[in-house]
Write a protein that holds these residues in place. Structure first.
Motif, mmCIF file in Angstrom:
data_model
loop_
_atom_site.group_PDB
_atom_site.id
_atom_site.type_symbol
_atom_site.label_atom_id
_atom_site.label_comp_id
_atom_site.label_asym_id
_atom_site.label_seq_id
_atom_site.Cartn_x
_atom_site.Cartn_y
_atom_site.Cartn_z
ATOM 1 N N LEU A 198 1.939 -70.530 103.905
ATOM 2 C CA LEU A 198 1.403 -70.667 102.556
ATOM 3 C C LEU A 198 1.093 -69.299 101.954
ATOM 4 N N GLU A 199 0.604 -68.388 102.769
ATOM 5 C CA GLU A 199 0.353 -67.018 102.315
ATOM 6 C C GLU A 199 1.644 -66.358 101.830
ATOM 7 N N ILE A 201 4.340 -67.971 100.679
ATOM 8 C CA ILE A 201 4.785 -68.649 99.459
ATOM 9 C C ILE A 201 4.025 -68.116 98.244
ATOM 10 N N ASN A 202 2.735 -67.919 98.384
ATOM 11 C CA ASN A 202 1.936 -67.379 97.271
ATOM 12 C C ASN A 202 2.352 -65.947 96.943
ATOM 13 N N TYR A 203 2.767 -65.205 97.963
ATOM 14 C CA TYR A 203 3.275 -63.843 97.735
ATOM 15 C C TYR A 203 4.622 -63.874 97.013
ATOM 16 N N LYS A 205 6.074 -66.170 94.909
ATOM 17 C CA LYS A 205 6.214 -66.710 93.545
ATOM 18 C C LYS A 205 6.335 -65.632 92.474
ATOM 19 N N GLU A 303 5.764 -76.156 99.765
ATOM 20 C CA GLU A 303 4.342 -76.399 99.465
ATOM 21 C C GLU A 303 3.960 -77.842 99.764
#
Length: 404
Positions: A198-199, A201-203, A205, A303
């Motif tokens: 998840l870390e 994926i947030n990076y 985007k 996600e």
């Protein structure tokens, strides 16, 4: 250019022109040249026999067979479960997706596809979509490199490295995983994997927004790819083209939706298609645009998988990802075809079994890269040699899968 050459240039000839300037006496000077198999822009070991008239491509013949994997003969000499490492070596850029297709086919033959635990299914989709992003990053980055854009290549390979490390953490291998097994998985997700994923994926985007600016909407990139290598929808269908190459021609055809396998029907995501926003529908720009949009859709899928794995199908002490792995894989006698959506299109496997052995009598791979590559000559004729390089890169093929 002399006055007489300008006055009597082809297309402006008249009865008073000298005989050697008559159009019927002007012969094209065609030349046969080889591009590859060591040329970087042929993406591996593809050799192209190109007939050119000056800078114009008159005809093109792709020659295959330089990277023969012997996959089908290997798969016919070992039990089904032992063939998975050979599957990895077909499309080695998207090995998880290839494993997923192969394993699901065997599970359907055995009739156990509905018995696979939900946690296993979500993990399979999670790793397959991570690998899809990594595969598209290779396609997008090397394509930019083919036509002169160096920075996007460095950016996407940097972000792909994060995915490689995540998948290596899961399986122990960097590219050839042998992680998705018949009936389950090699191992459950490592402790803390969901948080790290998840870390990432947030990076990722905001990086995709930068990729749009630096490559897809770049003026030079648009001029090099728009209206080049236009693949009409009917021609794509006739050639059996699938994946982003087909969707770039405007047809919303994705096996994750059409066949609805695994847990994809439970997930919310769109199927991007080419719309001719910068040129004609089905051109090189559309095919690249579709891949970039698919990366964004894969992010959405990941996600949702992470949410399911952390809330509904949590890690438990007694969960065994190998609980459904059969001790002996012996399907009944039959002919069976299974398919799934690889990063490059429809990857299918045909099996013939005799009901007595755990080794298939016949195993045949339907390689999406092979079908996609077959349309190359049709969409290249009449373009310049530099445009031919742009068209080759827009198809995104892996020769290990083409030659099998």
């Amino acid at each position: 250019m002399s006055t007489i050459e300008y006055k009597y240039k082809p297309g402006n000839l008249n009865a008073s022109a000298p005989a050697f300037y008559k159009e019927e006496n002007l012969k094209r000077e065609e030349m046969v040249i080889n591009i590859g198999p060591q040329h970087p822009s042929t993406h591996g070991v593809l050799r192209l026999e190109v007939v050119t008239d000056g800078e114009i491509v008159v005809d093109l013949v792709p020659h295959l067979g330089y990277l023969h994997r012997c996959f089908e003969k290997h798969a016919q000499s070992v039990p089904f479960n032992q063939a998975i490492p050979f599957v990895d070596r077909l499309d080695y850029v998207a090995a998880m997706n290839s494993e997923h297709a192969f394993v699901m086919g065997i599970e359907k033959m055995l009739g156990i596809e509905n018995d696979i635990p939900k946690r296993v299914e979500y993990i399979r989709v999670l790793v397959a979509e991570l690998n899809r992003i990594a595969s598209h990053f290779v396609a997008i980055g090397t394509y930019g490199l083919d036509i002169g854009a160096f920075t996007p290549f460095l950016w996407v390979m940097r972000d792909r490295e994060h995915i490689q490390r995540l998948l290596e953490w899961i399986s122990g291998a960097r590219m050839l995983y042998n992680y998705i097994w018949v009936g389950g998985l090699f191992y459950d997700l490592p402790v803390g994997f969901e948080e790290k994923c998840l870390e990432f994926i947030n990076y990722l985007k905001p990086k995709l927004v930068e990729l749009d600016d630096v490559l897809i909407n770049n003026k030079i990139f648009v001029e090099r790819t728009a209206n080049i290598g236009v693949l009409p929808r009917n021609l794509a269908i006739n050639y059996g083209v699938t994946g982003p190459v087909l969707r770039g021609s405007g047809l919303k055809y994705d096996l994750r939706r059409v066949d609805g396998y695994s847990v994809y029907p439970e997930l919310d995501f769109d199927i991007p298609v080419g719309k001719g926003e910068m040129g004609q529908t089905g051109d090189c720009w559309d095919r690249t645009f579709v891949r970039v949009q698919e990366v964004k859709e894969s992010v959405k899928i990941i996600e949702q998988c992470l949410e399911k794995l952390t809330k509904e199908h949590k890690r438990t002490r007694d969960f065994d990802p190998r609980a459904m792995v059969p001790k002996k894989i012996r399907p009944k006698a039959q002919d069976f075809y299974a398919r799934a959506e690889n990063s490059k299109g429809e990857l299918g496997f045909f099996f013939r079994t005799d009901g007595r052995s755990d080794i298939p009598v016949r195993c045949k791979a339907r390689a999406c890269s092979f079908s996609n590559l077959s349309v190359l000559a049709e969409i290249t004729r009449g373009h310049m040699v530099a445009d031919m390089i742009a068209i080759i890169g827009s198809i995104d093929f892996v020769m290990g899968e083409v030659d099998r």
